[in-house]
Design a protein around this motif. Sequence first.
Motif, PDB file in Angstrom:
ATOM      1  N   LEU A 247      33.879  44.145  36.135  1.00  0.00           N
ATOM      2  CA  LEU A 247      35.221  43.792  35.688  1.00  0.00           C
ATOM      3  C   LEU A 247      35.607  42.406  36.189  1.00  0.00           C
ATOM      4  CD1 LEU A 247      37.956  44.390  34.419  1.00  0.00           C
ATOM      5  CD2 LEU A 247      38.574  45.678  36.465  1.00  0.00           C
ATOM      6  N   VAL A 248      35.247  42.070  37.435  1.00  0.00           N
ATOM      7  CA  VAL A 248      35.526  40.740  37.975  1.00  0.00           C
ATOM      8  C   VAL A 248      34.894  39.666  37.096  1.00  0.00           C
ATOM      9  CG1 VAL A 248      35.012  39.172  39.891  1.00  0.00           C
ATOM     10  CG2 VAL A 248      35.860  41.480  40.356  1.00  0.00           C
ATOM     11  N   LEU A 249      33.640  39.866  36.716  1.00  0.00           N
ATOM     12  CA  LEU A 249      32.950  38.870  35.887  1.00  0.00           C
ATOM     13  C   LEU A 249      33.509  38.832  34.472  1.00  0.00           C
ATOM     14  CD1 LEU A 249      29.211  39.087  37.009  1.00  0.00           C
ATOM     15  CD2 LEU A 249      31.076  37.700  37.906  1.00  0.00           C
ATOM     16  N   ASP A 250      33.922  39.992  33.955  1.00  0.00           N
ATOM     17  CA  ASP A 250      34.534  40.000  32.620  1.00  0.00           C
ATOM     18  C   ASP A 250      35.837  39.207  32.610  1.00  0.00           C
ATOM     19  OD1 ASP A 250      32.479  41.498  31.612  1.00  0.00           O
ATOM     20  OD2 ASP A 250      33.555  43.407  31.643  1.00  0.00           O
ATOM     21  N   ILE A 251      36.628  39.357  33.669  1.00  0.00           N
ATOM     22  CA  ILE A 251      37.882  38.604  33.770  1.00  0.00           C
ATOM     23  C   ILE A 251      37.588  37.111  33.914  1.00  0.00           C
ATOM     24  CG2 ILE A 251      39.925  38.206  35.203  1.00  0.00           C
ATOM     25  CD1 ILE A 251      39.854  41.212  35.889  1.00  0.00           C
ATOM     26  N   LEU A 252      36.601  36.778  34.731  1.00  0.00           N
ATOM     27  CA  LEU A 252      36.220  35.375  34.921  1.00  0.00           C
ATOM     28  C   LEU A 252      35.776  34.747  33.601  1.00  0.00           C
ATOM     29  CD1 LEU A 252      35.691  32.935  36.728  1.00  0.00           C
ATOM     30  CD2 LEU A 252      33.453  33.929  37.306  1.00  0.00           C
ATOM     31  N   LEU A 253      34.971  35.473  32.842  1.00  0.00           N
ATOM     32  CA  LEU A 253      34.504  34.961  31.555  1.00  0.00           C
ATOM     33  C   LEU A 253      35.675  34.743  30.600  1.00  0.00           C
ATOM     34  CD1 LEU A 253      31.993  34.287  29.793  1.00  0.00           C
ATOM     35  CD2 LEU A 253      32.028  36.671  29.046  1.00  0.00           C
ATOM     36  N   LEU A 254      36.605  35.671  30.599  1.00  0.00           N
ATOM     37  CA  LEU A 254      37.769  35.564  29.730  1.00  0.00           C
ATOM     38  C   LEU A 254      38.646  34.377  30.141  1.00  0.00           C
ATOM     39  CD1 LEU A 254      39.013  37.068  27.319  1.00  0.00           C
ATOM     40  CD2 LEU A 254      40.309  38.450  28.952  1.00  0.00           C
ATOM     41  N   ALA A 300      26.588  30.895  32.665  1.00  0.00           N
ATOM     42  CA  ALA A 300      26.207  31.390  33.985  1.00  0.00           C
ATOM     43  C   ALA A 300      26.825  32.765  34.253  1.00  0.00           C
ATOM     44  CB  ALA A 300      26.640  30.392  35.057  1.00  0.00           C
ATOM     45  N   VAL A 301      28.076  32.951  33.850  1.00  0.00           N
ATOM     46  CA  VAL A 301      28.743  34.242  34.060  1.00  0.00           C
ATOM     47  C   VAL A 301      28.086  35.322  33.208  1.00  0.00           C
ATOM     48  CG1 VAL A 301      30.917  35.494  33.849  1.00  0.00           C
ATOM     49  CG2 VAL A 301      30.923  33.132  34.667  1.00  0.00           C
ATOM     50  N   LEU A 302      27.779  35.009  31.963  1.00  0.00           N
ATOM     51  CA  LEU A 302      27.117  35.979  31.094  1.00  0.00           C
ATOM     52  C   LEU A 302      25.765  36.405  31.665  1.00  0.00           C
ATOM     53  CD1 LEU A 302      27.909  34.494  27.568  1.00  0.00           C
ATOM     54  CD2 LEU A 302      28.599  36.751  28.405  1.00  0.00           C
ATOM     55  N   ARG A 303      25.054  35.429  32.198  1.00  0.00           N
ATOM     56  CA  ARG A 303      23.751  35.737  32.787  1.00  0.00           C
ATOM     57  C   ARG A 303      23.915  36.645  34.003  1.00  0.00           C
ATOM     58  NH1 ARG A 303      19.250  31.173  34.553  1.00  0.00           N
ATOM     59  NH2 ARG A 303      17.609  32.621  35.177  1.00  0.00           N
ATOM     60  N   ALA A 304      24.899  36.335  34.849  1.00  0.00           N
ATOM     61  CA  ALA A 304      25.144  37.163  36.029  1.00  0.00           C
ATOM     62  C   ALA A 304      25.579  38.565  35.621  1.00  0.00           C
ATOM     63  CB  ALA A 304      26.215  36.503  36.901  1.00  0.00           C
ATOM     64  N   ARG A 305      26.376  38.644  34.582  1.00  0.00           N
ATOM     65  CA  ARG A 305      26.868  39.949  34.115  1.00  0.00           C
ATOM     66  C   ARG A 305      25.707  40.861  33.728  1.00  0.00           C
ATOM     67  NH1 ARG A 305      28.598  44.301  33.043  1.00  0.00           N
ATOM     68  NH2 ARG A 305      30.583  44.843  32.039  1.00  0.00           N
ATOM     69  N   SER A 306      24.704  40.300  33.054  1.00  0.00           N
ATOM     70  CA  SER A 306      23.542  41.103  32.650  1.00  0.00           C
ATOM     71  C   SER A 306      22.652  41.422  33.840  1.00  0.00           C
ATOM     72  CB  SER A 306      22.744  40.378  31.566  1.00  0.00           C
ATOM     73  OG  SER A 306      22.198  39.165  32.056  1.00  0.00           O
ATOM     74  N   GLN A 307      22.579  40.504  34.827  1.00  0.00           N
ATOM     75  CA  GLN A 307      21.724  40.715  35.989  1.00  0.00           C
ATOM     76  C   GLN A 307      22.257  41.802  36.919  1.00  0.00           C
ATOM     77  OE1 GLN A 307      21.577  36.703  37.505  1.00  0.00           O
ATOM     78  NE2 GLN A 307      19.546  36.323  36.644  1.00  0.00           N
ATOM     79  N   GLN A 315      24.782  40.278  45.715  1.00  0.00           N
ATOM     80  CA  GLN A 315      25.094  39.044  46.434  1.00  0.00           C
ATOM     81  C   GLN A 315      24.283  37.879  45.889  1.00  0.00           C
ATOM     82  OE1 GLN A 315      25.001  39.309  50.693  1.00  0.00           O
ATOM     83  NE2 GLN A 315      25.151  37.097  51.003  1.00  0.00           N
ATOM     84  N   ALA A 316      22.996  38.104  45.644  1.00  0.00           N
ATOM     85  CA  ALA A 316      22.151  37.040  45.100  1.00  0.00           C
ATOM     86  C   ALA A 316      22.594  36.648  43.699  1.00  0.00           C
ATOM     87  CB  ALA A 316      20.687  37.494  45.088  1.00  0.00           C
ATOM     88  N   VAL A 317      22.976  37.628  42.900  1.00  0.00           N
ATOM     89  CA  VAL A 317      23.431  37.350  41.532  1.00  0.00           C
ATOM     90  C   VAL A 317      24.665  36.464  41.555  1.00  0.00           C
ATOM     91  CG1 VAL A 317      24.443  38.388  39.460  1.00  0.00           C
ATOM     92  CG2 VAL A 317      22.463  39.464  40.547  1.00  0.00           C
TER      93      VAL A 317
END
Length: 330
Positions: A247-254, A300-307, A315-317
């Motif tokens: 959810l954090v990454l989804d908000i960041l992407l948005l 970068a966020v999309l890539r992290a979201r899938s990882q 943490q590494a992601v």
Amino acid sequence: MSFQEVKGQSQVIRLLQNGLLHGKIAHAYCFAGPRGVGKQKTAMELAKALNCEQKGADACDRCRSCLRIEHGNHPDVIRIKPDGASIKIDQVRQLQRAFSFSPGKEVVRVIMIEQADFMTPQAANSLLKFLEEPVSAMVAILITENIHAMLPTVLSRCQILRFSQLPPAILAKKLEEQGIRKDNARILAHLSQGEEEYQLLDQEEFAQLCRRVIEWNQEILSGKSSALVSIQREWLQKQTENERLPLVLDILLLWLRDLVHHHLNKTGKLDVSVFSEWEAAREEQAYRWNRSRLLLGMEAVLRARSQLAGPMQPQAVLEQMVLAMQEGSL
């Protein structure tokens, strides 16, 4: 209610109403689509229309049959849900016993099976036999969010109707009607699983989470080391426990998308922003990042979201994502 109350699914509703008008309703349907798009409501309205005393393309919502179905006390309209982790064969056998007697005159029995992909193979096979040998007029409606998990033998007996994701404007209005604050509803409506995400947080928690993500993005674009420190001290310590990192990454992407739209809408003629409360932060951050860097950040966020769903440690992601965004390259 009536079919008119089902928003954003005009193609599905038109098909069902044509079937009602011309007497060409299938004996079994599979309503497939995302959560919260009106599948259950459509099934209920179809059950009412099939048994309405007015016999038209929609329910009258006034006759005895419509009212009984609406209030869930019609003996020939049955809803089945998973009992625990699955829909079991005993539930189907109970249905068969309930339908073993003859119904009233002109009654069309309706079975609504929610989360039909949770049927055990034994339950599915028992249902198939029941559908192939009905004792009276009957329509089965299988409702699922994951059609690919359904048994092919079951799907082969159904007419599949696919429900599309609701447009954000319609979903936002729906969330507001549920008591969600307008600014929160607008953001949630643009998240892939808006209603599910909201169940994890109350209104103020969600607003605070959005605010913190926006502040974190400010740290990232400023090149501050605090952006990396926040990963360990805040996101990993607090958010993973509640399964909120996606959810954090989804908000960041948005939020990054909002910054891109700010660049594209410099005239201000179109109101395309999602985070309407954070206009000052949007202007400041959009000024500091050019469009190409924003697009790289989104990648970068999309890539992290899938990882996050893979074997890499969260943490590494997140650290790789922050460094890629700060360097402006992947």
